[in-house]
Scaffold this motif. Structure first.
Motif, PDB file in Angstrom:
ATOM      1  N   CYS A  29       0.795  -1.235   0.000  1.00 61.59           N
ATOM      2  CA  CYS A  29       0.000   0.000   0.000  1.00 61.59           C
ATOM      3  C   CYS A  29       0.827   1.284   0.000  1.00 61.59           C
ATOM      4  CB  CYS A  29      -0.947  -0.012   1.196  1.00 61.59           C
ATOM      5  SG  CYS A  29      -2.178  -1.349   1.117  1.00 61.59           S
ATOM      6  N   ILE A  56      -0.813   3.993  -2.258  1.00 60.27           N
ATOM      7  CA  ILE A  56      -2.272   4.086  -2.257  1.00 60.27           C
ATOM      8  C   ILE A  56      -2.772   5.527  -2.311  1.00 60.27           C
ATOM      9  CG2 ILE A  56      -2.684   4.143   0.252  1.00 60.27           C
ATOM     10  CD1 ILE A  56      -4.948   2.049  -0.306  1.00 60.27           C
ATOM     11  N   LEU A 105      -4.189   7.257  -5.487  1.00 58.22           N
ATOM     12  CA  LEU A 105      -5.606   7.177  -5.818  1.00 58.22           C
ATOM     13  C   LEU A 105      -6.374   8.258  -5.063  1.00 58.22           C
ATOM     14  CD1 LEU A 105      -6.154   3.305  -5.539  1.00 58.22           C
ATOM     15  CD2 LEU A 105      -5.598   4.628  -7.593  1.00 58.22           C
ATOM     16  N   GLU A 156     -11.560   6.722  -5.317  1.00 55.75           N
ATOM     17  CA  GLU A 156     -11.031   5.546  -6.015  1.00 55.75           C
ATOM     18  C   GLU A 156     -10.583   4.441  -5.061  1.00 55.75           C
ATOM     19  OE1 GLU A 156      -9.065   7.412 -10.093  1.00 55.75           O
ATOM     20  OE2 GLU A 156      -8.006   7.661  -8.173  1.00 55.75           O
ATOM     21  N   ILE A 157     -10.118   4.812  -3.872  1.00 58.59           N
ATOM     22  CA  ILE A 157      -9.558   3.828  -2.947  1.00 58.59           C
ATOM     23  C   ILE A 157     -10.553   2.734  -2.566  1.00 58.59           C
ATOM     24  CG2 ILE A 157      -8.645   3.500  -0.601  1.00 58.59           C
ATOM     25  CD1 ILE A 157      -7.146   6.156  -0.953  1.00 58.59           C
ATOM     26  N   TYR A 166     -10.983   0.316  -5.405  1.00 57.17           N
ATOM     27  CA  TYR A 166      -9.793  -0.500  -5.652  1.00 57.17           C
ATOM     28  C   TYR A 166      -9.652  -1.606  -4.606  1.00 57.17           C
ATOM     29  CZ  TYR A 166      -5.096  -1.760  -7.103  1.00 57.17           C
ATOM     30  OH  TYR A 166      -3.998  -2.453  -7.555  1.00 57.17           O
ATOM     31  N   LYS A 199     -12.037  -4.258  -5.376  1.00 61.52           N
ATOM     32  CA  LYS A 199     -11.551  -5.046  -6.501  1.00 61.52           C
ATOM     33  C   LYS A 199     -10.549  -6.091  -6.021  1.00 61.52           C
ATOM     34  CE  LYS A 199     -10.905  -6.033 -10.860  1.00 61.52           C
ATOM     35  NZ  LYS A 199     -11.986  -6.658 -11.668  1.00 61.52           N
ATOM     36  N   CYS A 200      -9.639  -5.689  -5.147  1.00 57.28           N
ATOM     37  CA  CYS A 200      -8.648  -6.627  -4.613  1.00 57.28           C
ATOM     38  C   CYS A 200      -9.329  -7.774  -3.874  1.00 57.28           C
ATOM     39  CB  CYS A 200      -7.685  -5.897  -3.674  1.00 57.28           C
ATOM     40  SG  CYS A 200      -6.531  -4.788  -4.527  1.00 57.28           S
ATOM     41  N   THR A 233       1.107  -2.207  -7.264  1.00 54.98           N
ATOM     42  CA  THR A 233       0.367  -1.463  -8.276  1.00 54.98           C
ATOM     43  C   THR A 233      -0.952  -0.923  -7.746  1.00 54.98           C
ATOM     44  OG1 THR A 233      -0.580  -1.565 -10.511  1.00 54.98           O
ATOM     45  CG2 THR A 233      -0.783  -3.543  -9.162  1.00 54.98           C
ATOM     46  N   MET A 234      -1.339   0.212  -8.255  1.00 55.92           N
ATOM     47  CA  MET A 234      -2.647   0.794  -7.950  1.00 55.92           C
ATOM     48  C   MET A 234      -3.512   0.836  -9.204  1.00 55.92           C
ATOM     49  SD  MET A 234      -2.815   1.387  -4.741  1.00 55.92           S
ATOM     50  CE  MET A 234      -1.576   0.360  -3.934  1.00 55.92           C
ATOM     51  N   ASN A 235      -3.153   0.004 -10.179  1.00 56.76           N
ATOM     52  CA  ASN A 235      -3.864  -0.070 -11.446  1.00 56.76           C
ATOM     53  C   ASN A 235      -4.780  -1.289 -11.444  1.00 56.76           C
ATOM     54  OD1 ASN A 235      -4.429  -0.904 -14.222  1.00 56.76           O
ATOM     55  ND2 ASN A 235      -2.959   0.664 -14.846  1.00 56.76           N
ATOM     56  N   PRO A 236      -6.105  -1.118 -11.540  1.00 60.73           N
ATOM     57  CA  PRO A 236      -7.033  -2.255 -11.481  1.00 60.73           C
ATOM     58  C   PRO A 236      -6.765  -3.332 -12.525  1.00 60.73           C
ATOM     59  CG  PRO A 236      -8.230  -0.182 -11.283  1.00 60.73           C
ATOM     60  CD  PRO A 236      -6.816   0.174 -11.665  1.00 60.73           C
TER      61      PRO A 236
END
Length: 306
Positions: A20, A23, A26, A30-31, A34, A37-38, A272-275
């Motif tokens: 993180c 993080i 974002l 967005e956080i 995300y 999503k994780c 990464t912070m890219n989905p």
């Protein structure tokens, strides 16, 4: 998501965790999306450190997580302490205890699943660390303990006094930065790869059932950027693309699968912070490279077989 035991403990963790440190790149909107999503991908392990954003990363994570329907018991929170930026490393009892209290406040939680000592402190007194760990365990503030960037002798020094098991050692590791593998391959060789810079830490961790957590798994080393798509690694990228096509993955997924293929049962920490990219990395948990493929990638990264 495939899971492994963290060290010798009964704690089951996904083979891929989210680091993180970035993080705060974002937005606050967005956080939560995300993190959700994780969790959807099975990535329920979140790695923090008190120095990430000077604590802001932990705060923003907590704000984002609070907006999800998930409960605290559905995630595994790990954080690190011991670095006082620009000043010193500090494993004193006072600093460890204060750091954990501050981490818990920022993460808005009553306990850490794992506390990790960030980088070796030259002035470490294992008796003080042991006293801090005992107090943290007895108070319920920390369940398990580990280290980061430590060599075997430093872990042994800790174990002289610390009664809790050291479950993790977080180390930099990637296809292009894998000296802890190369030094074991180029034994008794007058080669660059034969230089043992870490005290045979990989073998040590395997012998003592310590989980290696790999950080910067796509970096060249020395903060020089990623090797994926880099003109410095034409043969490696050619192979990554070839295997990506075979496995229905991406080069990032194959580079991740290369780490997970090692029998040390490592846990990959992805920052990464890219989905889209986290999806590519998550897919690696379902890929088992063939032995020859693993070695071909190793050679293409610039290593040798003596």
């Amino acid at each position: 998501m495939k899971k492994i035991n963290l060290g010798t403990s009964a704690l089951q963790v996904p083979v891929i965790g989210l680091g993180c440190m970035r993080i705060t790149e974002l937005s606050e909107k967005e956080i939560p999306a995300y993190l959700d999503k994780c969790l959807e991908l099975g990535i329920s392990f979140f790695d923090h450190a008190d120095i990430y954003g000077n604590g802001e990363c932990e705060k923003q994570f907590a704000k984002g997580f609070a907006q999800l329907d998930a409960g605290r018991e559905q995630v595994i929170l790990q954080s690190k302490c011991g670095i006082r930026p620009g000043v010193m490393y500090d494993f004193s009892k006072e600093h460890i205890l204060r750091s954990v209290d501050e981490i818990l406040t920022r993460l808005d939680t009553e306990y850490l699943d794992v506390l990790v000592l960030h980088r070796p402190d030259a002035l470490m007194e294992p008796e003080e660390v042991a006293a801090a760990f005992d107090e943290l365990e007895q108070s319920g503030k920390v369940r398990y303990f580990g280290v980061s960037n430590h060599r075997p002798s430093q872990i042994e020094l800790l174990k002289k006094c610390v009664k809790q098991e050291i479950l993790t050692d977080q180390l930099q590791m990637s296809l292009a930065f894998s000296g802890m593998i190369a030094s074991g391959m180029e034994v008794n060789m007058a080669t660059e790869g034969g230089i043992d810079r870490d005290g045979s830490v990989l073998d040590y961790c395997r012998l003592h059932d310590i989980t290696v957590q790999t950080w910067s798994p796509f970096q060249k080393g020395g903060w020089r950027g990623t090797f994926i798509g880099s003109e410095e690694y034409p043969q490696l990228n050619k192979l990554l693309n070839e295997f990506a096509e075979k496995y229905g993955a991406t080069p990032t997924g194959i580079a991740s699968a290369w780490i997970l293929r090692h029998p040390a049962k490592m846990q990959l920490i992805a920052g990464t912070m890219n989905p889209t990219r986290i999806e590519e990395i998550a897919k690696a948990a379902d890929i088992t490279l063939e032995r020859e493929e693993w070695y071909r990638l190793y050679l293409a990264a610039g290593h040798i077989l003596p």
